[in-house]
Each structure stands twice: as structure tokens, then as C-alpha cells.
Enzyme design. Structure first.
Site, mmCIF file in Angstrom:
data_model
loop_
_atom_site.group_PDB
_atom_site.id
_atom_site.type_symbol
_atom_site.label_atom_id
_atom_site.label_comp_id
_atom_site.label_asym_id
_atom_site.label_seq_id
_atom_site.Cartn_x
_atom_site.Cartn_y
_atom_site.Cartn_z
ATOM 1 N N LYS A 63 0.830 -1.210 0.000
ATOM 2 C CA LYS A 63 0.000 0.000 0.000
ATOM 3 C C LYS A 63 0.862 1.258 0.000
ATOM 4 C CE LYS A 63 -4.464 -1.522 1.484
ATOM 5 N NZ LYS A 63 -5.576 -1.419 2.429
ATOM 6 N N LYS A 79 -3.104 -11.536 -6.792
ATOM 7 C CA LYS A 79 -4.430 -11.852 -6.231
ATOM 8 C C LYS A 79 -5.493 -10.946 -6.858
ATOM 9 C CE LYS A 79 -5.222 -8.930 -2.285
ATOM 10 N NZ LYS A 79 -5.595 -8.637 -0.971
ATOM 11 N N LYS A 99 -9.684 -5.496 -5.301
ATOM 12 C CA LYS A 99 -10.585 -4.372 -5.544
ATOM 13 C C LYS A 99 -9.854 -3.234 -6.246
ATOM 14 C CE LYS A 99 -11.534 -4.680 -0.879
ATOM 15 N NZ LYS A 99 -12.178 -4.504 0.418
HETATM 16 P P1 TYM Z 1 -10.204 -6.873 2.814
HETATM 17 O O1 TYM Z 1 -11.314 -5.889 2.976
HETATM 18 O O2 TYM Z 1 -9.090 -6.551 1.900
HETATM 19 O O3 TYM Z 1 -10.789 -8.265 2.387
HETATM 20 C C1 TYM Z 1 -11.896 -8.840 3.052
HETATM 21 C C2 TYM Z 1 -11.738 -10.345 3.084
HETATM 22 O O4 TYM Z 1 -11.629 -10.857 1.745
HETATM 23 C C3 TYM Z 1 -10.482 -11.690 1.643
HETATM 24 N N1 TYM Z 1 -9.934 -11.561 0.273
HETATM 25 C C4 TYM Z 1 -9.668 -12.596 -0.536
HETATM 26 N N2 TYM Z 1 -9.803 -13.928 -0.360
HETATM 27 C C5 TYM Z 1 -9.452 -14.731 -1.386
HETATM 28 N N3 TYM Z 1 -8.972 -14.275 -2.571
HETATM 29 C C6 TYM Z 1 -8.812 -12.951 -2.789
HETATM 30 N N4 TYM Z 1 -8.371 -12.508 -3.960
HETATM 31 C C7 TYM Z 1 -9.172 -12.040 -1.740
HETATM 32 N N5 TYM Z 1 -9.148 -10.688 -1.616
HETATM 33 C C8 TYM Z 1 -9.625 -10.414 -0.374
HETATM 34 C C9 TYM Z 1 -9.522 -11.164 2.681
HETATM 35 O O5 TYM Z 1 -8.584 -12.139 3.064
HETATM 36 C C10 TYM Z 1 -10.463 -10.804 3.815
HETATM 37 O O6 TYM Z 1 -10.759 -11.944 4.602
HETATM 38 N N6 TYM Z 1 -7.554 -6.082 6.969
HETATM 39 C C11 TYM Z 1 -8.739 -6.740 6.416
HETATM 40 C C12 TYM Z 1 -10.023 -6.295 7.062
HETATM 41 C C13 TYM Z 1 -10.064 -6.461 8.543
HETATM 42 C C14 TYM Z 1 -10.219 -7.671 9.243
HETATM 43 C C15 TYM Z 1 -10.201 -7.313 10.617
HETATM 44 C C16 TYM Z 1 -10.395 -8.991 8.841
HETATM 45 C C17 TYM Z 1 -9.940 -5.465 9.453
HETATM 46 N N7 TYM Z 1 -10.043 -5.963 10.698
HETATM 47 C C18 TYM Z 1 -10.329 -8.277 11.606
HETATM 48 C C19 TYM Z 1 -10.512 -9.963 9.834
HETATM 49 C C20 TYM Z 1 -10.492 -9.607 11.193
HETATM 50 C C21 TYM Z 1 -8.822 -6.402 4.948
HETATM 51 O O7 TYM Z 1 -8.328 -5.412 4.484
HETATM 52 O O8 TYM Z 1 -9.621 -7.266 4.249
#
Ligand code: TYM
Length: 335
Positions: A115, A197, A200
């Protein structure tokens, strides 16, 4: 342990357009395992402002995300679905945990490096300490299990390290959480570059399937998906494009890679890509329909947001108070 059940916490950021990766890697598993746990599913809007956001757009996306959680099948009567920013305990615990996290640990976080490279003009302290806020999210509810995609594993490991460190100093304060990674779909890759991966924030929209893509768009993107040179549907590391498509197909249909190989034995990539597209459409269509219905129901959603904010505040306050006492913060005198 709440109400005799173990606790589950997870969250998603309300930034960008959610992708099939978010659904297959996280949301779908949340729904599958939610009945077994006391659950907290947060729209982590405080995480979102580590990169610049348009305020109106963030509000809109956050509400859409909360609606999507429900549309995917999470009953808000049984699952605490809420906005992170409605519960001040996240920020308060994050501050305390910041004092138990080392710069060296945060320096190693690959998401921070990625990032920071993408937003070189805004490498703020929040972006750096983002994983500490994530640890606070999880530890605030004493979560036993955290369902996430593989990309979040490093953050989860850090959360465990912080919890263990804190417990070693102050006794058994935090539950040390475990990750829950689904059997398939835990790492959905870009359709245009299977080494990356699905994300978004990908600049090439053909690499990602967005959850609101219409069926024609989905079919077109799969038709264009990068494949390999072997011209057969085989699940092996040497064919990353097909490997990814098989993973997506399995996550959408519940089939195993071996069943998929057998089903497409002797058939070409074209047939297979069409079938993957159809499998994805059949997952997205009902999701989109429920999302559209729910979005019209403003009063219902407002009620869910209000009630669950209270519930999350109630549960989080217990841990926060305990932690504040442990580190030596005084109580407000009675009277
Ligand atoms: P975020 O918002 O980027 O993604 C949300 C969830 O989607 C999963 N994910 C994927 N899984 C498989 N393949 C992909 N290409 C893919 N892209 C995203 C992520 O692994 C995630 O589970 N930091 C976290 C958000 C967060 C969080 C937390 C998660 C904040 N606090 C506490 C769990 C517990 C994030 O940015 O996820």
C-alpha cells in the site's frame, strides 16, 4: 465463550468494488460457519481512511457492504453486523496495543509495503499501524476464530503474537485467535494475471469479477481469462491460470478439483471457461437480487445498524475495561 458458543470475528473494508475473491475467500465462509459461533461481522470503515476517501462515497459503500453481509445470508438477529466506527473500543484498544507492538514487526507487513508503494504521497501513520487496529478488532471480542483469505494471514499471526505478549505480562486477558481458511477460494487470483491476487484496487477491471457484475460481463471476463498452454483442464502448479479457474469453479459448485478434472476430461479451455462463468453467475444472481431488495428497506437496515451497534458496544466494553485495569488506568470514582 459467549452463551456457550465460541466467538468468531471478521471484517471487510468498504473500499472499492468488492470482488469474487472477497466473497469466496471470506463472506461465503462466514455464512457457512456462522451458526456454530457467537459472531461479530464488522464493516471496518476506520481501516478505510488509511487511504484517502470521499466521505459521501465511503458512507455509501459502507452501507452497501453491511447490506451485502445480510444479502449473503447472515441473519442480523443472530449475527452482530455493525460498523467499526460505531464502537469506540476499537480505537481505544488499538492505542493500548500500539504500545505492545514493535516497529520491526510492523515494518515486515507486506500489505503495508504494497500500500505504501501504491500511495507514495500518503504514507500515513495509520497505514503503518493498521495491523494493530486489526488486532484490536479481533481481541476486543475475545474471538476464537477469524475466517479470512490467505492474504490476511500475516496480520493474524501478528494479532496472535500481540495477544500472547500481552497475556505473558498481565495473565490470561485475551483469547489467542485461530484463522479459519476455507477449503477453496482462499486465494482467488486475477483473471488477467494469475500470479497476482484478485483485488478491488486492480487497475485492469478484466482481472476481477465484481460482485455486482451482470451475467454478460461475468461471462465475457471468463472468456477472456488468461489460460495456459497445455490445453487440458488439469489441476497442477504449472498451469496457474487453469488452477485459479478450477479453484473458482470448486468454490462455487462444491466440487473437488479431481471431480472437475474428470468432468472436463477431453474438453478444451473454451468449454471450461464457459462453465466457470455460469457457476459464478449462479452464485452472484441471487446475491444481487437479495441485495437490491434489502437496499430498498431503509427502516429495516437502520434498525439493524442501531441494534447491533449497541450489542457490539456492550460486548466490547467488557474486554476494554479489563485491559484498562490491567495496564493501570484508574476507574472513575463512584458518587
Ligand atoms: P479486505 O477488505 O481486503 O478483504 C476482506 C476479506 O476478503 C479476503 N480476500 C480474498 N480472499 C481470497 N482471494 C482474494 N483474492 C481475496 N481478496 C480479499 C480477505 O482475506 C479478507 O478476509 N484487513 C482486512 C479487514 C479487517 C479484518 C479485521 C479482517 C480489518 N479488521 C479483523 C478480519 C479480522 C482487509 O483489508 O480485508
Amino acid at each position: 465463550m459467549l452463551d456457550g458458543k465460541k466467538t468468531l470475528f471478521s471484517g471487510m473494508q468498504a473500499t472499492g468494488n468488492l470482488t469474487l475473491g472477497n466473497y469466496l475467500g471470506a463472506l461465503k465462509n462466514w455464512v457457512t460457519i456462522s451458526d456454530e459461533y457467537q459472531t461479530f461481522f464488522s464493516v471496518v470503515d476506520m481501516h478505510s481512511i488509511t487511504v484517502r476517501q470521499d466521505p459521501a462515497e465511503l458512507r455509501k459503500r459502507a452501507r452497501a457492504l453491511l447490506t451485502l453481509y445480510i444479502a449473503a445470508g447472515l441473519d442480523p438477529e443472530k449475527n452482530c453486523i455493525y460498523y467499526q466506527s460505531h464502537v469506540s473500543g476499537h480505537a481505544e484498544l488499538a492505542w493500548i496495543l500500539n504500545c505492545f507492538t514493535y516497529m520491526g514487526e510492523l515494518n515486515r507487513m507486506t500489505q503495508f509495503k504494497d500500500k505504501a508503494a501504491k500511495h507514495a504521497d500518503n504514507i500515513n501513520a495509520g497505514l503503518f499501524t493498521y495491523p494493530v487496529l486489526m488486532a484490536a478488532d479481533i481481541l476486543l471480542y475475545q474471538a476464537d476464530v477469524v475466517p479470512v483469505g490467505i492474504d490476511q494471514m500475516q496480520h493474524l499471526e501478528l494479532t496472535r503474537d500481540i495477544a500472547i505478549r500481552f497475556n505473558n505480562i498481565y495473565g490470561d486477558v485475551f483469547t489467542v485467535p485461530e484463522a479459519y481458511i476455507g477449503k477453496s477460494g482462499a486465494r482467488v487470483m486475477s483473471l488477467q494475471d494469475p500470479a497476482k491476487k484478485m483485488s478491488k484496487s486492480d487497475e485492469n477491471p478484466n482481472g476481477s469479477i465484481y460482485l455486482m457484475d451482470d451475467p454478460d460481463t461475468v461471462m465475457r471476463k471468463f472468456k477472456r481469462a488468461v489460460t495456459d498452454s497445455e490445453a487440458c483442464v488439469r489441476y497442477c502448479d504449472g498451469q496457474p491460470g487453469i488452477h485459479n479457474l478450477i479453484d473458482i469453479y470448486c468454490a462455487c459448485t462444491g466440487k473437488t478439483p479431481q471431480e472437475t478434472e474428470a468432468e472436463f476430461d477431453g474438453r478444451g479451455y473454451g468449454d471450461f471457461k464457459g462453465a466457470v462463468g455460469e457457476a459464478v453467475v449462479s452464485v452472484l444472481k441471487p446475491l444481487q437480487a437479495r441485495f437490491a431488495d434489502l437496499s430498498k428497506n431503509k427502516d429495516y437496515l437502520d434498525g439493524v445498524i442501531r441494534e447491533n451497534a449497541r450489542k457490539a458496544q456492550y460486548f466490547s466494553a467488557k474486554t476494554l475495561r479489563k485491559v484498562q485495569k490491567k495496564v493501570g488506568f484508574p476507574e472513575i470514582p463512584r458518587g
